[in-house]
Design a protein around this motif. Structure first.
Motif, PDB file in Angstrom:
ATOM      1  N   GLN A 122      -6.640   9.208  -5.616  1.00  0.00           N
ATOM      2  CA  GLN A 122      -7.113  10.767  -5.310  1.00  0.00           C
ATOM      3  C   GLN A 122      -7.560  11.318  -6.744  1.00  0.00           C
ATOM      4  OE1 GLN A 122      -6.861  12.251  -2.391  1.00  0.00           O
ATOM      5  NE2 GLN A 122      -7.799  14.180  -3.328  1.00  0.00           N
ATOM      6  N   ARG A 123      -7.055  10.926  -7.602  1.00  0.00           N
ATOM      7  CA  ARG A 123      -7.281  11.524  -8.940  1.00  0.00           C
ATOM      8  C   ARG A 123      -8.250  10.791  -9.771  1.00  0.00           C
ATOM      9  NH1 ARG A 123      -0.978  12.671 -10.460  1.00  0.00           N
ATOM     10  NH2 ARG A 123      -0.670  14.662  -8.957  1.00  0.00           N
ATOM     11  N   LEU A 135      -1.998   6.066  -3.600  1.00  0.00           N
ATOM     12  CA  LEU A 135      -3.023   6.919  -2.943  1.00  0.00           C
ATOM     13  C   LEU A 135      -2.998   7.901  -4.013  1.00  0.00           C
ATOM     14  CD1 LEU A 135      -4.116   6.992  -0.099  1.00  0.00           C
ATOM     15  CD2 LEU A 135      -2.088   8.494   0.704  1.00  0.00           C
ATOM     16  N   LEU A 136      -2.178   8.400  -4.677  1.00  0.00           N
ATOM     17  CA  LEU A 136      -2.257   9.598  -5.536  1.00  0.00           C
ATOM     18  C   LEU A 136      -3.130   9.112  -6.683  1.00  0.00           C
ATOM     19  CD1 LEU A 136      -0.808  12.366  -5.623  1.00  0.00           C
ATOM     20  CD2 LEU A 136       1.016  11.454  -6.962  1.00  0.00           C
ATOM     21  N   ASP A 188       2.150   2.311   3.670  1.00  0.00           N
ATOM     22  CA  ASP A 188       3.820   2.146   3.906  1.00  0.00           C
ATOM     23  C   ASP A 188       4.281   3.428   3.557  1.00  0.00           C
ATOM     24  OD1 ASP A 188       6.292   1.467   4.114  1.00  0.00           O
ATOM     25  OD2 ASP A 188       6.090  -0.553   3.027  1.00  0.00           O
ATOM     26  N   TRP A 189       4.289   4.509   4.224  1.00  0.00           N
ATOM     27  CA  TRP A 189       5.175   5.673   4.035  1.00  0.00           C
ATOM     28  C   TRP A 189       5.152   6.636   5.381  1.00  0.00           C
ATOM     29  CZ3 TRP A 189       3.958  10.314   0.508  1.00  0.00           C
ATOM     30  CH2 TRP A 189       2.681  10.928   0.721  1.00  0.00           C
ATOM     31  N   PRO A 200       0.830  -1.065  -0.181  1.00  0.00           N
ATOM     32  CA  PRO A 200      -0.004  -0.085   0.223  1.00  0.00           C
ATOM     33  C   PRO A 200       0.813   1.368   0.042  1.00  0.00           C
ATOM     34  CG  PRO A 200       0.010  -1.200   2.080  1.00  0.00           C
ATOM     35  CD  PRO A 200       0.956  -1.888   1.361  1.00  0.00           C
ATOM     36  N   LYS A 201       1.277   1.622  -1.038  1.00  0.00           N
ATOM     37  CA  LYS A 201       2.267   2.712  -1.133  1.00  0.00           C
ATOM     38  C   LYS A 201       1.798   4.069  -1.740  1.00  0.00           C
ATOM     39  CE  LYS A 201       4.217   1.287  -5.762  1.00  0.00           C
ATOM     40  NZ  LYS A 201       5.144   1.262  -6.736  1.00  0.00           N
ATOM     41  N   ALA A 202       2.527   5.037  -1.764  1.00  0.00           N
ATOM     42  CA  ALA A 202       1.937   6.325  -1.807  1.00  0.00           C
ATOM     43  C   ALA A 202       1.534   6.746  -3.134  1.00  0.00           C
ATOM     44  CB  ALA A 202       2.837   7.492  -1.291  1.00  0.00           C
ATOM     45  N   SER A 203       2.150   6.105  -4.117  1.00  0.00           N
ATOM     46  CA  SER A 203       1.746   6.608  -5.479  1.00  0.00           C
ATOM     47  C   SER A 203       0.334   5.880  -5.751  1.00  0.00           C
ATOM     48  CB  SER A 203       2.745   5.965  -6.589  1.00  0.00           C
ATOM     49  OG  SER A 203       2.785   4.444  -6.411  1.00  0.00           O
ATOM     50  N   ALA A 252      -6.230   0.325   3.588  1.00  0.00           N
ATOM     51  CA  ALA A 252      -5.361   1.225   4.042  1.00  0.00           C
ATOM     52  C   ALA A 252      -5.216   2.551   3.132  1.00  0.00           C
ATOM     53  CB  ALA A 252      -4.001   0.687   4.347  1.00  0.00           C
ATOM     54  N   GLN A 312       8.032   9.678  -1.650  1.00  0.00           N
ATOM     55  CA  GLN A 312       8.069   8.509  -2.160  1.00  0.00           C
ATOM     56  C   GLN A 312       8.280   8.222  -3.876  1.00  0.00           C
ATOM     57  OE1 GLN A 312       5.186   4.942  -1.082  1.00  0.00           O
ATOM     58  NE2 GLN A 312       6.327   5.175   0.784  1.00  0.00           N
ATOM     59  N   TRP A 316      -0.728  15.303   2.808  1.00  0.00           N
ATOM     60  CA  TRP A 316       0.016  14.737   1.830  1.00  0.00           C
ATOM     61  C   TRP A 316      -0.708  15.372   0.619  1.00  0.00           C
ATOM     62  CZ3 TRP A 316      -2.242  11.922  -2.334  1.00  0.00           C
ATOM     63  CH2 TRP A 316      -3.512  11.518  -2.048  1.00  0.00           C
ATOM     64  N   HIS A 330      -3.093  -3.871   7.163  1.00  0.00           N
ATOM     65  CA  HIS A 330      -1.701  -3.564   6.433  1.00  0.00           C
ATOM     66  C   HIS A 330      -1.848  -1.928   6.188  1.00  0.00           C
ATOM     67  CE1 HIS A 330      -0.985  -7.807   5.209  1.00  0.00           C
ATOM     68  NE2 HIS A 330      -2.431  -7.927   5.501  1.00  0.00           N
ATOM     69  N   LYS A 377      -7.077   6.739   3.971  1.00  0.00           N
ATOM     70  CA  LYS A 377      -6.211   7.882   3.779  1.00  0.00           C
ATOM     71  C   LYS A 377      -6.827   9.098   2.615  1.00  0.00           C
ATOM     72  CE  LYS A 377      -3.845   7.925   7.458  1.00  0.00           C
ATOM     73  NZ  LYS A 377      -4.031   8.912   8.383  1.00  0.00           N
ATOM     74  N   VAL A 378      -7.434   8.112   1.643  1.00  0.00           N
ATOM     75  CA  VAL A 378      -7.544   9.132   0.288  1.00  0.00           C
ATOM     76  C   VAL A 378      -8.796   9.915   0.677  1.00  0.00           C
ATOM     77  CG1 VAL A 378      -9.261   7.455  -0.838  1.00  0.00           C
ATOM     78  CG2 VAL A 378      -7.737   8.723  -2.260  1.00  0.00           C
ATOM     79  N   PRO A 405       4.131  11.562  -4.812  1.00  0.00           N
ATOM     80  CA  PRO A 405       3.582  11.686  -3.653  1.00  0.00           C
ATOM     81  C   PRO A 405       4.543  12.320  -2.215  1.00  0.00           C
ATOM     82  CG  PRO A 405       3.771   9.711  -4.160  1.00  0.00           C
ATOM     83  CD  PRO A 405       4.587  10.261  -4.958  1.00  0.00           C
TER      84      PRO A 405
END
Lengths: 304, 395
Positions: free
Chosen positions: A63-64, A59-60, B394-395, A54-57, A82, B213, B166, B391, A86-87, B173
């Motif tokens: 978001q879009r 999430l991005l 992860d950041w 579950p990495k940040a990219s 996850a 990241q 963020w 899970h 957060k989104v 990101p």
């Protein structure tokens, strides 16, 4: 000024940004959405969805997005909850117009009556999530995609409907051909490494002789493999389906003298595969292992 | 603060509970038209962690020659209402001679502030560095890295608020957070034996982090982060600098720490192998007591630690860990703040995951203290997780 207004009026509308979790859904969205969609897929082809970070990219991307298409039944447990937490994009949250969960349309198999980790480490409380391995469920997934796109972009509803109909007609033809080819195998047993193939087996009337994993998510032990080997022999199992990320090392002794061959297949589309080609490859692998020839399907497929 | 947080958590359950939940006639007939105090539909998700460690060491210290249930932890998490959720981590820790029960974390998250802002309040592991928010039993190695122990007293645990945001810079990101904490102290309580209480803004702890990241390959990333921490009155306990046998009431030694963390994670989801490499550094400027001049003076101390781990498959992983740090001198009394020696540890570890929830780890390593002889230590860790799990991002 007139030029500007004209240019604005003739401007092609922006494509919908659709994030999907697995390549199977990406294929359906691309086919039904055509040029009107831009698709981002979270699980790469050939990957185990349990191993996605579950990495940040990601999430991005969410978001879009105008829409999110996922499988559900905790198929994306390793990363999607996850990210959705957060989104900050209300369009794609559960229950919103941009949310499409394929599991909402299917009848899940193997819903546990009670939850207990003694039943395995890789448990899915809402049922087995590998329903994309039944092509009839694939048709339901496609309907969900069609409805999503029509809901978000009613101006192009006719195009989405036509593209879905063309795909669905092809799917029905192929399913009929696969069903005919697999008919002699009804009641025959196959073996698998992980409990991923229940929907596939149910669709074509196959019995599951057992899994290499003694319980979902646990590595095989010697006693279990001895029992499975006996089962493979007794039920004359011809094929063992195994995902690419599992090691075949434990299978050498297991399969010796059983007449069972290994067929490797992911549980989602591979690189460059369409959903229907992916299902075709699985049917081919199982049928070929049993010596069932293709019944004129090659010509039909070419004519399609 | 701890009591406040737990009470809020419980209050949230109470307020969420009392609506009628069923229309089944059978239930009505049995007088079950309303949710009672014994229904569990709105109870928090719960998990329990056992973390046992057995160590054998050349060092004489008893703490390095023992086998003990290091930690028994209860984790609770629940939505408060549509606006936020709360969690609590209650730990029963065996400190050798004595055991203690502590609310390790008890905090509320408000993720829906809009514009990708979120707020956390309560007692929690501070967003300082890549790994501080991860509990020790969830990490790839057995012991708290020496530099973190030295400069923050273990994992930096604070009671306060933290604002997170963020955003995307193109396709990159980025995330930043700022925190302010009236109360703070090391998780391992290395400095003062307990979290210190600061009651005026001039004495609060202030933290900040910026991280980005970058995608690497289909499922991996490279992450960097820069971190800053400042406390006008330092992380150290008040000391007896004048040697009168009592702690100086007006003792104010500030600490400023800048940190940099670099992490590369390369999990291959097609064969389930994975590489993880990380490096975290801290640059400290701290007011230190110089007995010769009988005055506070600035002292610099630098520390870094890192590890590399290779997962052969979901069952087996192995790697090595290294740390090096300069001491800021944390002893009370006459030796207070006098040392600037360096210490180091280097270990190798192997992890066997019997399942996702049951793990054994062997770690063998050498410690080189800032004073004294190097020693070898072997540790066997057994970690078991029961119940719900998640899970996290992860950041």
């Amino acid at each position: 000024m007139l030029h500007l207004l004209l240019a604005f009026a003739l401007q092609k509308p922006e494509p919908l940004d659709v994030v999907v979790t697995i390549p199977d859904l990406a294929d359906l969205v691309r086919i039904i959405g055509g040029d009107a969609v831009r698709v981002e897929v979270m699980v790469p082809p050939g990957a185990d969805p349990h191993a996605i970070l579950p990495k940040a990219s990601l999430l991005l991307k969410l978001q879009r997005a105008d829409a999110l298409v996922c499988m559900g039944l905790d198929f994306e447990h390793a990363f999607l909850p996850a990210l959705l937490e957060k989104v900050n994009n209300d369009r794609i949250q559960p229950g919103q117009p941009g949310w499409c969960c394929a599991a909402d349309r299917i009848i899940p198999l193997e819903v546990p009556a009670s939850l207990d980790r003694s039943q395995g480490a890789d448990l899915h409380p809402r049922g087995n999530p590998h329903f994309n391995l039944d092509p009839e469920n694939g048709r339901l997934m496609a309907q969900g995609v069609r409805d999503l796109l029509v809901r978000l972009d009613p101006a192009r509803a006719a195009a989405y409907e036509a593209q879905w109909q063309a795909w669905d007609a092809d799917a029905q033809r192929r399913i009929a051909r696969w069903t005919a080819r697999m008919a002699p195998l009804r009641g025959r047993a196959i073996a698998t490494y992980h409990r991923s193939w229940s929907y596939f087996a149910a669709r074509f009337g196959l019995e599951l002789a057992g899994e290499v994993e003694p319980k979902p998510g646990l590595p095989p032990d010697a006693a279990h493999l001895v029992g499975l080997r006996r089962s493979l022999r007794e039920k004359q199992v011809k094929v063992l389906l195994i995902e690419p990320w599992y090691s075949e090392r434990s299978l050498r002794h297991l399969l010796e003298g059983t007449g069972t061959v290994v067929a490797r297949s992911g549980t989602c589309c591979g690189e460059g595969q369409t959903y229907l080609d992916f299902m075709e490859a699985i049917v081919d692998a199982v049928a070929n292992a049993h010596g069932i020839p293709e019944q004129g399907g090659g010509e039909e497929a070419a004519a399609d | 603060m701890e009591l406040f947080t737990v009470t809020l958590l419980l209050a949230a359950q109470q307020t969420a509970a009392p609506s009628p939940t069923t229309t089944f006639p059978g239930f009505m007939g049995q007088g079950r038209a309303f949710t009672s105090r014994f229904d569990n539909a709105f109870n928090p998700a719960m998990a329990v962690v056992f973390d046992a460690v057995a160590t054998a060491s050349e060092a004489d210290e008893a703490e390095f020659n023992t086998s003990r249930l290091r930690l028994f932890e209860i984790d609770l998490a629940s939505q408060i209402d549509p606006l936020g959720w709360a969690y609590a981590v209650i730990a029963f820790e065996d400190e050798g001679e004595e055991s203690e029960v502590a609310l390790e974390e008890g905090a509320m998250w408000f993720d829906d502030l809009g514009g990708n802002f979120s707020l956390r309040g309560g007692k929690f592991l501070s967003d300082f560095g890549k790994w501080n928010t991860l509990h020790l039993h969830d990490r790839a190695y057995v012991f708290t890295p020496g530099p973190a122990e030295e400069y923050f007293g273990g994992e930096l645990n604070v009671s306060g608020v933290e604002l997170h945001h963020w955003f995307g810079l193109g396709d990159l990101p980025l995330r930043w957070s700022v925190g302010v904490a009236p109360e703070f102290g090391g998780h391992e309580t290395g400095f003062a034996g307990e979290a210190l209480e600061r009651r005026t803004p001039a004495n609060f702890l202030y933290t900040g982090r910026l991280t980005a990241q970058h995608d690497v390959g289909v499922n991996g990333f490279f992450q960097w982060g820069i971190n800053a921490l400042h406390s006008p009155s330092g992380l150290a306990a008040p000391a007896d600098t004048d040697g009168d046998g009592a702690e100086d009431a007006e003792f104010e030694a500030s600490q400023t720490t800048l940190g940099l963390d670099l992490t590369l994670r390369l999990p291959d989801p097609t064969d389930l192998t994975a590489h993880t490499a990380t490096l975290e550094t801290y640059f400290n400027v701290r007011e230190a007591w110089d007995p010769a001049d009988a005055a506070l003076e600035d002292r610099d101390a630098t520390g870094l630690w890192g590890y590399y781990e290779y997962a052969f498959n979901p069952r087996w992983a192995a790697g090595f860990f290294g740390a090096w740090w300069q001491s800021v001198g944390t002893e009370r009394g006459a030796e207070f703040f006098t040392a600037a020696e360096a210490a180091a540890t280097r270990t190798v570890f192997a992890t066997w995951s019997l399942s996702e929830f049951n793990r054994l780890r062997l770690e063998i390593g050498q410690s080189v203290p800032d004073a004294g002889e190097p020693s070898w230590t072997a540790a066997l860790q057994w970690t078991v997780v029961l119940g719900n799990h998640a899970h996290p991002l992860d950041w």
